[in-house]
Enzyme design. Structure first.
Site, PDB file in Angstrom:
ATOM      1  N   ALA A  35      44.591  38.801  48.141  1.00 36.20           N
ATOM      2  CA  ALA A  35      45.363  39.615  47.194  1.00 36.20           C
ATOM      3  C   ALA A  35      46.858  39.332  47.286  1.00 36.20           C
ATOM      4  CB  ALA A  35      45.084  41.099  47.443  1.00 36.20           C
ATOM      5  N   TYR A 105      33.729  35.825  55.076  1.00 30.36           N
ATOM      6  CA  TYR A 105      33.559  35.324  56.442  1.00 30.36           C
ATOM      7  C   TYR A 105      34.928  35.486  57.112  1.00 30.36           C
ATOM      8  CZ  TYR A 105      29.315  33.322  54.506  1.00 30.36           C
ATOM      9  OH  TYR A 105      28.101  33.153  53.875  1.00 30.36           O
ATOM     10  N   LYS A 226      46.106  52.486  37.383  1.00 23.51           N
ATOM     11  CA  LYS A 226      45.463  51.505  36.503  1.00 23.51           C
ATOM     12  C   LYS A 226      44.224  52.116  35.849  1.00 23.51           C
ATOM     13  CE  LYS A 226      45.908  49.192  40.278  1.00 23.51           C
ATOM     14  NZ  LYS A 226      45.791  48.260  41.411  1.00 23.51           N
ATOM     15  N   ASP A 259      45.956  42.064  41.160  1.00 21.89           N
ATOM     16  CA  ASP A 259      47.065  41.332  41.775  1.00 21.89           C
ATOM     17  C   ASP A 259      48.036  40.851  40.701  1.00 21.89           C
ATOM     18  OD1 ASP A 259      45.634  41.687  44.148  1.00 21.89           O
ATOM     19  OD2 ASP A 259      44.559  39.799  43.858  1.00 21.89           O
TER      20      ASP A 259
END
Length: 310
Positions: A35, A105, A226, A259
């Site tokens: 991000a 991961y 948002k 982002d």
């Protein structure tokens, strides 16, 4: 040109070349994700100076990450390397509808080993804004403490702090701990950027007015909620405005839209735009992002943004 400091975990991103379950995909395209990386790239493409703080493994993905950041014009002065722990990575599926499947991961990654002492070594002189998300504090107790330390230092130095909750529930011990920690961190922010769904998780409501009330009660001067394709609810002091979204005919990939939105809001604020105009720019870049498959390739240059908003 403004100077913005960001901190987080960059990850090597392997995007599936074909549609289908990740376990059946045979080939992937490598990109860079994270991000805060996306916001860094967005800011530099608009002509600002972004500095990224992180810890990478001494491995091929770590080298690739640092090189890619430098190619994007991002300062890597505060990036350190770890010879014991690896750089995080993630897989992202390819879909024709809805959100792609993502597999992380990153447990025990080099970035998860960042600590408050590393934050004390950062020279904050000259920075106009520090941008944080709720992802880094999810990685480990040390990262949690490091996030808070950097926000405290920035606030004490009189630097504007923006905070995007950016929820990653799978990285937390529980939703309750996630909400408690992130709301505690939000107390140190001047600007908070939650989404309506995040509001439900963090404070129990999807009502933009109630969400803005809540974060202002914690100390935020400005809150932007948002609301998806509809746009965003902007609260600046006691003035509230619903800023409209931009119509998108075909949504390709929603990952990275938030982002892009943060990039627009932050860049507008450091450029001295009115708060509403900064939020409108956030809506514009967010809508550009959903039209591209990569997390950050669609982030516009100044010329591309100006043309799009006209």
């Amino acid at each position: 040109m403004a100077k913005v400091l960001l901190i987080g975990e960059p990850m090597a991103l392997l995007i599936a070349d074909t549609v289908g379950p990740l376990e059946e995909v045979e080939s992937f395209t490598r990109k860079l994700a994270g991000a805060e990386v996306n916001v860094c790239i967005g800011l530099t493409r608009l002509g600002h100076e972004a500095t990224y703080v992180t810890r990478l493994g001494e491995d091929p993905f770590g080298t690739y990450t640092k090189t890619t950041l430098e190619q994007e014009g991002i300062s890597t002065d505060f990036i350190t390397f770890d010879d014991a722990y690896k750089t995080g990575m993630m897989l992202k599926g390819k879909v024709t509808d809805g959100d792609p499947h993502v597999a992380y991961y990153r447990k025990g990654s080099a970035a998860s080993k960042m600590n408050p002492q590393q934050m004390d070594a950062i020279d904050l002189t000259g920075f106009d804004l520090v941008h944080m998300t709720g992802i880094l504090p999810a990685l480990s107790p040390d990262c949690r403490a490091a996030t808070k330390r950097l926000m405290e230092r920035a606030k004490a130095a009189g630097i504007t702090v923006s905070f995007d909750p950016n929820l990653r529930p799978t990285l937390w011990e529980s939703k309750e701990i996630m909400a408690e920690v992130l709301n505690d961190l939000a107390k140190l922010a001047d600007i908070v950027l939650p989404g309506v769904e995040e509001g439900m998780t963090l404070m129990g409501s999807e009502d933009p007015v109630k969400i803005a009330d809540f974060y202002q009660s914690l100390g935020a001067k400005q809150v932007v909620v948002k609301v998806g394709a509809e746009g965003a609810y902007a609260r600046d002091g006691d003035v509230s405005t619903m800023m409209p979204g931009f119509k998108v005919d075909t949504v390709v990939d929603t990952v990275g839209a938030g982002d892009g939105f943060a990039t627009g809001v932050i860049s507008g604020i450091v450029e001295g735009l009115s708060f509403n105009d900064a939020v409108l720019r956030g809506n514009a870049i967010g809508s550009i992002q959903v039209q591209h498959i990569s997390d950050n390739e669609g982030l516009p240059t100044r010329e591309e943004l100006d043309a799009y908003m006209k």
